[in-house]
Design a protein around this motif. Structure first.
Motif, mmCIF file in Angstrom:
data_model
loop_
_atom_site.group_PDB
_atom_site.id
_atom_site.type_symbol
_atom_site.label_atom_id
_atom_site.label_comp_id
_atom_site.label_asym_id
_atom_site.label_seq_id
_atom_site.Cartn_x
_atom_site.Cartn_y
_atom_site.Cartn_z
ATOM 1 N N LYS A 77 0.806 -1.220 0.000
ATOM 2 C CA LYS A 77 0.000 0.000 0.000
ATOM 3 C C LYS A 77 0.840 1.271 0.000
ATOM 4 O O LYS A 77 0.595 2.188 -0.797
ATOM 5 N N LEU A 78 1.816 1.363 0.892
ATOM 6 C CA LEU A 78 2.598 2.594 1.007
ATOM 7 C C LEU A 78 3.314 2.923 -0.297
ATOM 8 O O LEU A 78 3.243 4.055 -0.792
ATOM 9 N N ALA A 79 3.985 1.925 -0.885
ATOM 10 C CA ALA A 79 4.688 2.147 -2.149
ATOM 11 C C ALA A 79 3.702 2.503 -3.260
ATOM 12 O O ALA A 79 3.984 3.359 -4.109
ATOM 13 N N GLY A 80 2.525 1.861 -3.260
ATOM 14 C CA GLY A 80 1.515 2.147 -4.266
ATOM 15 C C GLY A 80 0.978 3.561 -4.168
ATOM 16 O O GLY A 80 0.830 4.263 -5.175
ATOM 17 N N VAL A 81 0.695 4.007 -2.935
ATOM 18 C CA VAL A 81 0.186 5.374 -2.742
ATOM 19 C C VAL A 81 1.249 6.393 -3.152
ATOM 20 O O VAL A 81 0.937 7.403 -3.796
ATOM 21 N N GLN A 82 2.502 6.121 -2.830
ATOM 22 C CA GLN A 82 3.574 7.026 -3.255
ATOM 23 C C GLN A 82 3.651 7.093 -4.776
ATOM 24 O O GLN A 82 3.800 8.179 -5.354
ATOM 25 N N ALA A 83 3.511 5.938 -5.433
ATOM 26 C CA ALA A 83 3.570 5.905 -6.897
ATOM 27 C C ALA A 83 2.395 6.651 -7.521
ATOM 28 O O ALA A 83 2.572 7.401 -8.488
ATOM 29 N N VAL A 84 1.190 6.465 -6.977
ATOM 30 C CA VAL A 84 0.042 7.168 -7.548
ATOM 31 C C VAL A 84 0.115 8.663 -7.243
ATOM 32 O O VAL A 84 -0.342 9.488 -8.049
ATOM 33 N N ASN A 85 0.733 9.038 -6.138
ATOM 34 C CA ASN A 85 0.945 10.461 -5.851
ATOM 35 C C ASN A 85 1.853 11.107 -6.903
ATOM 36 O O ASN A 85 1.658 12.264 -7.278
ATOM 37 N N HIS A 86 2.852 10.350 -7.377
ATOM 38 C CA HIS A 86 3.720 10.858 -8.441
ATOM 39 C C HIS A 86 2.922 11.067 -9.730
ATOM 40 O O HIS A 86 3.135 12.050 -10.446
ATOM 41 N N VAL A 87 2.003 10.144 -10.010
ATOM 42 C CA VAL A 87 1.139 10.294 -11.195
ATOM 43 C C VAL A 87 0.298 11.564 -11.054
ATOM 44 O O VAL A 87 0.188 12.365 -11.991
#
Length: 196
Positions: free
Chosen positions: A138-148
């Motif tokens: 989850k944490l890595a995914g949220v960080q990645a979608v925040n970059h998007v």
């Protein structure tokens, strides 16, 4: 030598897939699955028909059938990164985390290759964020979608995906994929149910 011609799907397959998407938009998943299956049978080499049919099979619980089509699609069209991502999701549904992670790794490798050769698009970046979420948590995914979202702040599918990630809702993926995924014009409506 002349340039190789681009693949053109059979007209009947296009027509059937359009009908399937209309049924899906009307909430008729069973009818959409049947029409997508007919589109796939009409033109098994039409990647989009294969992918949509596989997502609908997975969405309706026919996971092994979906996985078979998805594996064929990924082998035939290795740059069709959605196929590898879907394959990972299907393996995860069958409880095979190792096979799922291998598929997620193929997805990330394919996306890196495509973004290097063709440039970044919001769709590719969002598929990457979803894959990171599934592969690394989850944490890595949220960080990645925040970059998007930092790069594409007005991209509705990214907002929808982030909400689902924060809600710890992995069940949204099959619905999201069959509703158009990163290419959908807007975010699909949020549902309380995690399964169809």
């Amino acid at each position: 030598d002349p340039e190789p011609s681009a693949y053109v799907p059979k007209q009947e397959a296009l027509r059937l897939l359009d009908l399937a998407q209309l049924e899906l938009a009307a909430g008729k998943v069973k009818e959409a699955t049947s029409l997508a299956g007919a589109a796939y049978d009409t033109d098994p080499t039409y990647d989009e028909a294969a992918w949509i049919y596989a997502t609908l099979l997975g969405r309706t619980g026919q996971v092994e059938e979906a996985l078979e089509i998805c594996s064929l699609l990924g082998t035939r069209s290795p740059d069709y990164v959605q196929a590898h991502l879907l394959e990972g999701i299907l393996w995860e549904q069958l409880g095979n985390r190792e096979a799922a992670n291998l598929a997620y790794d193929r997805t990330l490798t394919g996306i890196a290759k495509l973004t290097t050769s063709a440039g970044s698009t919001p769709e590719l970046r969002l598929y990457e964020a979803v894959t990171v979420h599934l592969r690394r948590g989850k944490l890595a995914g949220v960080q990645a979608v925040n970059h998007v979202l930092a790069e594409y702040p007005d991209y509705p599918p990214a907002h929808y995906v982030k909400t689902c990630m924060l809600d710890k809702n992995r069940g949204f993926l099959m619905r999201w994929f069959s509703d158009g995924g990163a290419n959908s014009a807007s975010a699909p409506p949020q549902e309380n149910s995690k399964t169809e």
